[in-house]
Motif scaffolding. Structure first.
Motif, PDB file in Angstrom:
ATOM      1  N   ASP A 107       0.856  -1.183   0.000  1.00  0.00           N
ATOM      2  CA  ASP A 107       0.000   0.000   0.000  1.00  0.00           C
ATOM      3  C   ASP A 107       0.893   1.234   0.000  1.00  0.00           C
ATOM      4  O   ASP A 107       1.657   1.438   0.948  1.00  0.00           O
ATOM      5  CB  ASP A 107      -0.894  -0.011   1.245  1.00  0.00           C
ATOM      6  CG  ASP A 107      -1.888   1.149   1.241  1.00  0.00           C
ATOM      7  OD1 ASP A 107      -1.673   2.122   0.481  1.00  0.00           O
ATOM      8  OD2 ASP A 107      -2.863   1.087   2.008  1.00  0.00           O
ATOM      9  N   PRO A 108       0.842   2.053  -1.048  1.00  0.00           N
ATOM     10  CA  PRO A 108       1.727   3.224  -1.089  1.00  0.00           C
ATOM     11  C   PRO A 108       1.583   4.142   0.114  1.00  0.00           C
ATOM     12  O   PRO A 108       2.569   4.690   0.601  1.00  0.00           O
ATOM     13  CB  PRO A 108       1.313   3.931  -2.385  1.00  0.00           C
ATOM     14  CG  PRO A 108       0.739   2.846  -3.232  1.00  0.00           C
ATOM     15  CD  PRO A 108       0.067   1.917  -2.283  1.00  0.00           C
ATOM     16  N   ASP A 109       0.359   4.285   0.614  1.00  0.00           N
ATOM     17  CA  ASP A 109       0.168   5.180   1.760  1.00  0.00           C
ATOM     18  C   ASP A 109       0.900   4.658   2.995  1.00  0.00           C
ATOM     19  O   ASP A 109       1.444   5.443   3.785  1.00  0.00           O
ATOM     20  CB  ASP A 109      -1.327   5.329   2.067  1.00  0.00           C
ATOM     21  CG  ASP A 109      -2.049   6.128   0.980  1.00  0.00           C
ATOM     22  OD1 ASP A 109      -1.388   6.993   0.360  1.00  0.00           O
ATOM     23  OD2 ASP A 109      -3.246   5.879   0.749  1.00  0.00           O
ATOM     24  N   SER A 145       1.851  -1.352 -11.408  1.00  0.00           N
ATOM     25  CA  SER A 145       0.620  -0.873 -10.772  1.00  0.00           C
ATOM     26  C   SER A 145       0.921  -0.199  -9.444  1.00  0.00           C
ATOM     27  O   SER A 145       0.396   0.880  -9.142  1.00  0.00           O
ATOM     28  CB  SER A 145      -0.337  -2.051 -10.582  1.00  0.00           C
ATOM     29  OG  SER A 145      -1.492  -1.643  -9.872  1.00  0.00           O
ATOM     30  N   PHE A 146       1.773  -0.846  -8.618  1.00  0.00           N
ATOM     31  CA  PHE A 146       2.149  -0.243  -7.335  1.00  0.00           C
ATOM     32  C   PHE A 146       2.842   1.110  -7.541  1.00  0.00           C
ATOM     33  O   PHE A 146       2.525   2.098  -6.860  1.00  0.00           O
ATOM     34  CB  PHE A 146       3.067  -1.195  -6.573  1.00  0.00           C
ATOM     35  CG  PHE A 146       3.940  -0.506  -5.562  1.00  0.00           C
ATOM     36  CD1 PHE A 146       3.421  -0.018  -4.368  1.00  0.00           C
ATOM     37  CD2 PHE A 146       5.295  -0.299  -5.830  1.00  0.00           C
ATOM     38  CE1 PHE A 146       4.226   0.637  -3.453  1.00  0.00           C
ATOM     39  CE2 PHE A 146       6.096   0.357  -4.927  1.00  0.00           C
ATOM     40  CZ  PHE A 146       5.567   0.835  -3.732  1.00  0.00           C
ATOM     41  N   ARG A 148       2.668   3.197 -10.024  1.00  0.00           N
ATOM     42  CA  ARG A 148       1.728   4.222 -10.488  1.00  0.00           C
ATOM     43  C   ARG A 148       0.923   4.777  -9.316  1.00  0.00           C
ATOM     44  O   ARG A 148       0.747   5.995  -9.187  1.00  0.00           O
ATOM     45  CB  ARG A 148       0.808   3.628 -11.550  1.00  0.00           C
ATOM     46  CG  ARG A 148      -0.208   4.636 -12.095  1.00  0.00           C
ATOM     47  CD  ARG A 148      -1.120   3.985 -13.133  1.00  0.00           C
ATOM     48  NE  ARG A 148      -2.121   4.931 -13.586  1.00  0.00           N
ATOM     49  CZ  ARG A 148      -1.954   5.797 -14.570  1.00  0.00           C
ATOM     50  NH1 ARG A 148      -0.807   5.807 -15.236  1.00  0.00           N
ATOM     51  NH2 ARG A 148      -2.907   6.637 -14.908  1.00  0.00           N
ATOM     52  N   GLN A 149       0.443   3.873  -8.444  1.00  0.00           N
ATOM     53  CA  GLN A 149      -0.330   4.323  -7.277  1.00  0.00           C
ATOM     54  C   GLN A 149       0.519   5.193  -6.357  1.00  0.00           C
ATOM     55  O   GLN A 149       0.050   6.206  -5.829  1.00  0.00           O
ATOM     56  CB  GLN A 149      -0.856   3.112  -6.517  1.00  0.00           C
ATOM     57  CG  GLN A 149      -1.892   2.296  -7.273  1.00  0.00           C
ATOM     58  CD  GLN A 149      -2.317   1.078  -6.482  1.00  0.00           C
ATOM     59  OE1 GLN A 149      -2.609   1.162  -5.275  1.00  0.00           O
ATOM     60  NE2 GLN A 149      -2.353  -0.064  -7.132  1.00  0.00           N
ATOM     61  N   LEU A 150       1.792   4.812  -6.176  1.00  0.00           N
ATOM     62  CA  LEU A 150       2.659   5.597  -5.296  1.00  0.00           C
ATOM     63  C   LEU A 150       2.902   6.996  -5.863  1.00  0.00           C
ATOM     64  O   LEU A 150       2.856   7.990  -5.134  1.00  0.00           O
ATOM     65  CB  LEU A 150       3.969   4.854  -5.072  1.00  0.00           C
ATOM     66  CG  LEU A 150       4.948   5.555  -4.117  1.00  0.00           C
ATOM     67  CD1 LEU A 150       5.550   4.559  -3.131  1.00  0.00           C
ATOM     68  CD2 LEU A 150       6.083   6.243  -4.894  1.00  0.00           C
ATOM     69  N   LEU A 152       0.977   8.663  -7.907  1.00  0.00           N
ATOM     70  CA  LEU A 152      -0.255   9.446  -7.829  1.00  0.00           C
ATOM     71  C   LEU A 152      -0.581   9.822  -6.390  1.00  0.00           C
ATOM     72  O   LEU A 152      -1.283  10.806  -6.145  1.00  0.00           O
ATOM     73  CB  LEU A 152      -1.410   8.672  -8.456  1.00  0.00           C
ATOM     74  CG  LEU A 152      -1.310   8.496  -9.978  1.00  0.00           C
ATOM     75  CD1 LEU A 152      -2.461   7.650 -10.505  1.00  0.00           C
ATOM     76  CD2 LEU A 152      -1.280   9.847 -10.681  1.00  0.00           C
ATOM     77  N   ALA A 153      -0.056   9.045  -5.426  1.00  0.00           N
ATOM     78  CA  ALA A 153      -0.195   9.452  -4.030  1.00  0.00           C
ATOM     79  C   ALA A 153       0.688  10.666  -3.743  1.00  0.00           C
ATOM     80  O   ALA A 153       0.314  11.547  -2.957  1.00  0.00           O
ATOM     81  CB  ALA A 153       0.165   8.288  -3.107  1.00  0.00           C
TER      82      ALA A 153
END
Length: 764
Positions: A107-109, A145-146, A148-150, A152-153
């Motif tokens: 989870d990037p967060d 995918s991970f 990209r999410q990080l 964008l976070a």
């Protein structure tokens, strides 16, 4: 599952330990601990009794603690033990865990929580730049995918990278605004479904504005139809993310050029560089845009005693930029001359200026004022792109800035060469000026002309001998007054008509139809077969002769000027017969006479001028043709290219005439020096006489700047052959051939003087 196990000497355990799956079999171990006063902590990983390859990074937290993040690959078969060492008295701490129990993607967060801004940047840089190639993650879908999410976070709503103009070769010019701390773009990546791809993106960062923003221009490939990727831009201190939209209609370059580029010198020059670097089509488009929307010419003309200046020369090629103009500064107010470019600081040019006196009209009854002419060279300017209107600034000690901009300059090599040759008046040229200012740009012109020269077209008039004994190659350039007499003399020579192959090489292709008509008529009149090689672009004397030699089939090769007329028949076989392999004769030359019968050439020799430069001279020039010393066959240092006969094979082995010499001068002596370096001799044959109407053809060519071109060629010959010429002339002057020569030459080079008994000759 994680379990902590302090080593025997440890008394405390870390406060937090986390394990995340990044993608595939690659994991990230995060160990949070209090800052250690004993040194930088480190983590070692072992599994199955072997130490595991890992990459770690230290990340600061907002509460002052430290988090060690360790990326590693797990085989999935063994538990892993992590050993933390902070070099303190408490000893090491170990933690055992099984990565196979971690199933979900990170989870990037969770990974980013509590990190300082600098730590977030450091982690993002590692995830984008350092770890993907190390663990082969660039094409792993789960990792992409991970990541990209990080990203964008970190950047919840990234701006789009919009196209500014369509260029060539499927490239777009794109523009965005970035924070001022993106000081220099280090790397760029594209992140999309196809993977994480490192990009080599030409980029230009503008100056920071009052809002702390900078313009960033990039040259990007045309995006795929759907788009949807992220563009990641990294510098040492910053990271920026932009979205890449799908393919769309990009504005035309002409519209962009007429707008923003018209008022932005540096940006305009940078785009010119990028276009020229893409392809020949891009270079031509850069030239077209500059000519289609030229900038206003700027100069400072004054009749009082305040500083005045003008820039009227600014020619650019792969070697750099040559500028020229004049300055008036009677009160010594000049502080610096600055040359602007596409990126980076302006180039200080004052120390590079080559100065010479000029007179300027004052506007009153033909009166003139003294001024300083100048020329200066900036190497590698704009990476050789054709910048046709560079900006130059004159800075005065008072702080005043005068802006100079020339008219649109030429872009083709032949015109650049002609402009460069007229940059400094011949009477003021020195060796230093040539070497530092003119020679680099002239050498690049010659190289470009040689590389881009199309193959000549061949026209045949009649059928020549199937196996010619000799080929006669004659270059033509703009003046054809002597062709009728020359062809008539050749046709009236039985041996020539039966055994020689005649090849004319036209170096002024604009006259092809006229010359072809003339030669066709001469063939009909005299029945002499001949060929016409029409060069598709002017290349000069050397290029024309070399092209003719490649077309030639005869065993012997005679290189003859178009203004050379035989006195009688049999001249060619008499010269060919002197090419004696047993005596190691490499080349022969005849006696050449002026129209009035006086001597023009009885062999070539070298003599230094008042500046120490070796110049070419002819023995007994101007003396009567019957002058006894000129009628003795003998070895000579060289013979003129107006008529030189040698084996065609040898001409090819030596590389022919060197095309580095400009327009036509000194390439004949250079060839003679190469013949001597090959260990062969050169003979003057006075029994063969021809008329040479010296330079009557070339003197009518308006683009031949004889003074500057000749001085350049003399300088080039001196630079290449100084020591060898000195040894050669000492041998001829003392009649002691080899001992003096060997002393002056490098041991690895063949002798320039073969084993001859020299007969002394004196020069008129």
């Amino acid at each position: 599952m994680l379990s902590l196990a302090p080593a025997a000497t440890a008394v405390a355990a870390p406060t937090q330990l986390e394990l995340h799956r990044l993608g595939g079999s690659v994991f990230l171990l995060c160990w949070t601990l209090e800052a250690s006063p004993f040194g930088k902590p480190s983590i070692a990983l072992t599994g199955g009794g072997r130490r595991l390859a890992a990459a770690s990074i230290s990340l600061g937290l907002r509460d002052g603690r430290e988090r060690l993040a360790v990326a590693f690959r797990s085989s999935g078969h063994d538990s892993i033990v992590a050993t933390l060492s902070d070099h303190g008295p408490q000893g090491d701490v170990t933690a055992a865990f099984d990565p196979a129990l971690v199933h979900g993607l990170a989870d990037p967060d969770d990974i980013l929580k509590d990190l300082t801004p600098r730590a977030r940047l450091a982690l993002a840089n590692a995830l984008v730049r350092a770890w993907p190639p190390l663990f082969n993650l660039a094409a792993v879908p789960s990792y992409l995918s991970f990541l990209r999410q990080l990203l964008l976070a970190l950047f919840p709503e990234p701006a789009a990278m919009q196209p500014s103009a369509a260029l060539v070769e499927g490239r777009w010019l794109s523009e965005t605004v970035v924070p001022a701390d993106l000081d220099a773009l280090r790397t760029a990546f594209r992140l999309d479904g196809a993977g994480l791809t490192r990009l080599e993106l030409p980029s230009r960062l503008g100056a920071a504005d009052r809002n702390g923003q900078r313009e960033l221009h990039l040259v990007l490939e045309e995006p795929p139809v759907r788009g949807g990727g992220l563009l990641i831009l990294q510098s040492e201190r910053s990271l920026v993310v932009r979205t890449l939209p799908g393919r769309q209609a990009a504005p035309s370059l002409g519209r962009w050029w007429a707008g923003k580029a018209a008022s932005r010198d540096g940006l305009r020059n940078w785009v010119i560089e990028q276009l020229a670097g893409l392809s020949e089509q891009g270079r031509l488009l850069a030239v077209e845009m500059q000519r289609r929307a030229p900038l206003a010419v700027q100069h400072v003309r004054r009749n009082d005693d305040l500083p005045a200046a003008e820039l009227d020369l600014a020619v650019c090629n792969r070697a750099g930029l040559l500028i020229g103009g004049y300055l008036r500064d009677p009160d010594d107010l000049l502080e610096e001359v600055l040359l602007h470019r596409g990126t980076g600081e302006p180039i200080a040019m004052l120390s590079r200026l080559q100065r010479f006196p000029v007179r300027l009209p004052s506007g009153a009854e033909g009166e003139t004022r003294a001024a300083i002419g100048f020329a200066a060279f900036a190497p590698d300017y704009a990476a050789g792109a054709p910048v046709l209107q560079p900006r130059c600034e004159i800075r005065l000690k008072s702080g005043t800035v005068l802006t100079l901009r020339p008219p649109v300059q030429p872009a083709d090599a032949a015109t650049i060469r002609a402009r460069a040759l007229s940059a400094i008046p011949p009477q003021y040229l020195t060796g230093a000026m040539l070497e530092e200012t003119l020679a680099p740009i002239l050498a690049a012109c010659q190289e470009e002309l040689r590389e881009n020269r199309p193959e000549p077209e061949v026209k045949t008039f009649g059928r020549g001998p199937a196996r010619p004994k000799a080929s006669v190659v004659i270059p033509l350039y703009r003046v054809y007054d002597f062709l009728r007499v020359q062809v008539a003399a050749f046709a009236g020579d039985p041996w020539f008509a039966e055994n020689a192959e005649l090849i004319y090489v036209l170096d002024s292709p604009e006259h092809e139809a006229e010359v072809a008509h003339l030669l066709g008529g001469l063939h009909l009149a005299y029945g002499l077969p001949m060929q016409l090689l029409a060069m598709r672009r002017n290349g000069g004397f050397s290029a024309a002769c070399n092209a003719g030699a490649r077309q030639a089939r005869g065993e012997a090769l005679a290189l003859v000027n178009s203004d050379v007329i035989p006195v009688g028949n049999g001249w060619l076989p008499a010269l060919v017969a002197k090419l004696d392999k047993r005596r190691r004769i490499g080349a022969v030359g005849p006696k050449l006479l002026y129209e009035d019968g006086s001597l023009q050439h009885a062999g070539l020799f070298f003599k230094r001028d008042s500046k120490g430069t070796w110049l070419n001279h002819h023995y007994f020039k101007g003396m009567p043709g019957s002058y006894a010393p000129a009628n003795v066959e003998r070895p000579v240092p060289g013979v003129t290219g107006a008529c030189i006969v040698m084996a065609r094979e040898l001409f090819g082995e030596l590389g022919g005439f060197d095309e580095s010499y400009v327009i036509g001068d000194y390439e004949d002596s250079d060839l003679c020096l190469k013949i001597r370096r090959a260990g062969l001799g050169i003979i003057y044959v006075p029994d063969v006489a021809l008329y040479h109407l010296e330079r009557q053809s070339i003197s009518k060519s308006t683009d031949y700047t004889r003074g500057a071109a000749s001085q350049h060629n003399a300088w080039l010959q001196m630079r290449r052959w100084d020591a060898q010429i000195a040894a050669l002339m000492q041998a001829f002057e003392t009649s002691a051939a080899e001992p003096a020569l060997l002393q002056a030459q490098a041991p690895s080079e063949p002798d320039l003087v073969p084993r001859f008994s020299f007969r002394r000759a004196t020069a008129a």
